[in-house]
Write a protein that holds these residues in place. Structure first.
Motif, short mmCIF file in Angstrom:
data_model
loop_
_atom_site.label_atom_id
_atom_site.label_comp_id
_atom_site.label_asym_id
_atom_site.label_seq_id
_atom_site.Cartn_x
_atom_site.Cartn_y
_atom_site.Cartn_z
N LYS A 35 62.14 -24.11 65.35
CA LYS A 35 62.70 -23.23 64.33
C LYS A 35 63.99 -23.84 63.78
O LYS A 35 64.91 -24.14 64.54
N ILE A 36 64.02 -24.00 62.47
CA ILE A 36 65.19 -24.56 61.80
C ILE A 36 65.68 -23.56 60.77
O ILE A 36 64.96 -23.21 59.85
N MET A 37 66.92 -23.10 60.97
CA MET A 37 67.51 -22.16 60.03
C MET A 37 68.29 -22.92 58.95
O MET A 37 69.08 -23.80 59.26
N ALA B 64 59.19 -24.57 61.61
CA ALA B 64 59.23 -23.17 61.20
C ALA B 64 60.59 -22.90 60.56
O ALA B 64 61.57 -22.65 61.27
N PRO B 65 60.68 -22.97 59.23
CA PRO B 65 61.97 -22.75 58.58
C PRO B 65 62.32 -21.26 58.48
O PRO B 65 61.45 -20.41 58.30
N LEU B 66 63.59 -20.98 58.66
CA LEU B 66 64.15 -19.64 58.47
C LEU B 66 65.25 -19.80 57.42
O LEU B 66 66.07 -20.70 57.53
N VAL B 67 65.27 -18.96 56.41
CA VAL B 67 66.25 -19.11 55.33
C VAL B 67 67.18 -17.91 55.29
O VAL B 67 66.74 -16.77 55.31
N ALA B 68 68.48 -18.21 55.22
CA ALA B 68 69.51 -17.18 55.02
C ALA B 68 70.37 -17.64 53.86
O ALA B 68 70.78 -18.80 53.80
N LYS B 69 70.65 -16.74 52.93
CA LYS B 69 71.43 -17.10 51.75
C LYS B 69 72.92 -16.82 51.91
O LYS B 69 73.73 -17.29 51.13
N THR B 70 73.29 -16.05 52.91
CA THR B 70 74.69 -15.74 53.16
C THR B 70 74.99 -15.89 54.65
O THR B 70 74.08 -15.87 55.49
N ALA B 71 76.27 -15.98 54.96
CA ALA B 71 76.68 -16.07 56.36
C ALA B 71 76.34 -14.80 57.11
O ALA B 71 75.84 -14.85 58.24
N SER B 72 76.56 -13.65 56.48
CA SER B 72 76.26 -12.39 57.17
C SER B 72 74.77 -12.23 57.45
O SER B 72 74.38 -11.74 58.52
N ALA C 243 72.69 -14.73 57.95
CA ALA C 243 72.41 -15.69 59.04
C ALA C 243 72.86 -15.13 60.39
O ALA C 243 72.11 -15.21 61.37
N LEU C 244 74.05 -14.56 60.42
CA LEU C 244 74.56 -14.02 61.68
C LEU C 244 73.71 -12.87 62.20
O LEU C 244 73.61 -12.67 63.41
N SER C 245 73.09 -12.12 61.30
CA SER C 245 72.21 -11.05 61.76
C SER C 245 70.85 -11.57 62.23
O SER C 245 70.19 -10.95 63.05
N MET C 246 70.43 -12.72 61.70
CA MET C 246 69.13 -13.28 62.05
C MET C 246 69.16 -14.13 63.32
O MET C 246 68.17 -14.19 64.06
N ILE C 247 70.26 -14.81 63.58
CA ILE C 247 70.32 -15.79 64.68
C ILE C 247 70.00 -15.17 66.05
O ILE C 247 69.20 -15.75 66.79
N PRO C 248 70.56 -14.03 66.43
CA PRO C 248 70.24 -13.50 67.77
C PRO C 248 68.76 -13.21 67.99
O PRO C 248 68.25 -13.44 69.09
N SER C 249 68.06 -12.75 66.98
CA SER C 249 66.66 -12.40 67.17
C SER C 249 65.71 -13.59 67.00
O SER C 249 64.63 -13.61 67.57
N HIS C 250 66.10 -14.57 66.21
CA HIS C 250 65.22 -15.73 65.96
C HIS C 250 65.59 -16.94 66.81
O HIS C 250 64.75 -17.81 67.02
N CYS C 251 66.82 -17.03 67.25
CA CYS C 251 67.32 -18.14 68.08
C CYS C 251 66.81 -19.50 67.61
O CYS C 251 66.01 -20.16 68.28
N GLY D 120 77.82 -17.15 70.61
CA GLY D 120 76.71 -16.28 70.99
C GLY D 120 75.94 -16.83 72.18
O GLY D 120 76.22 -17.90 72.70
N TYR D 121 74.94 -16.06 72.61
CA TYR D 121 74.11 -16.49 73.73
C TYR D 121 73.08 -17.54 73.31
O TYR D 121 72.50 -18.22 74.13
N CYS D 122 72.86 -17.65 72.02
CA CYS D 122 71.92 -18.62 71.48
C CYS D 122 72.74 -19.64 70.69
O CYS D 122 73.30 -19.32 69.66
#
Length: 84
Positions: free
Chosen positions: A6-8, A30-38, A40-48, A73-75
């Motif tokens: 997984k690559i964000m 498996a790409p994950l895309v976030a357009k803002t920092a907020s 991304a920060l909400s996605m990182i814990p669940s997608h790691c 974070g833990y991830c």
């Protein structure tokens, strides 16, 4: 079946994030895309994600600040910077 790496992509410019995501997907990542920092920060814990491609010039937070938050974070994914 092996889990895909997984690559964000944290990038606010659609052309860049779409190109990178399409290229990664074509190469079995498996790409994950976030357009803002907020976002991304909400996605990182669940997608790691295993790796983060980080734009340092985001509209809502400095790239260095998001990096500090990611590493507490833990991830803790590896990070690669996309210069502004």
């Amino acid at each position: 079946m092996l889990n895909k790496i997984k690559i964000m992509i944290i990038e606010d410019e659609d052309a860049i994030s779409n190109f990178v995501a399409t290229t990664l997907k074509a190469n079995t990542y498996a790409p994950l895309v976030a357009k803002t920092a907020s976002e991304a920060l909400s996605m990182i814990p669940s997608h790691c994600p295993d790796l983060v491609l980080l734009d340092l010039g985001l509209p809502d937070m400095d790239g260095i600040e998001i990096l500090k938050k990611i590493t507490w974070g833990y991830c803790t994914p590896s990070c690669f910077f996309i210069p502004p």
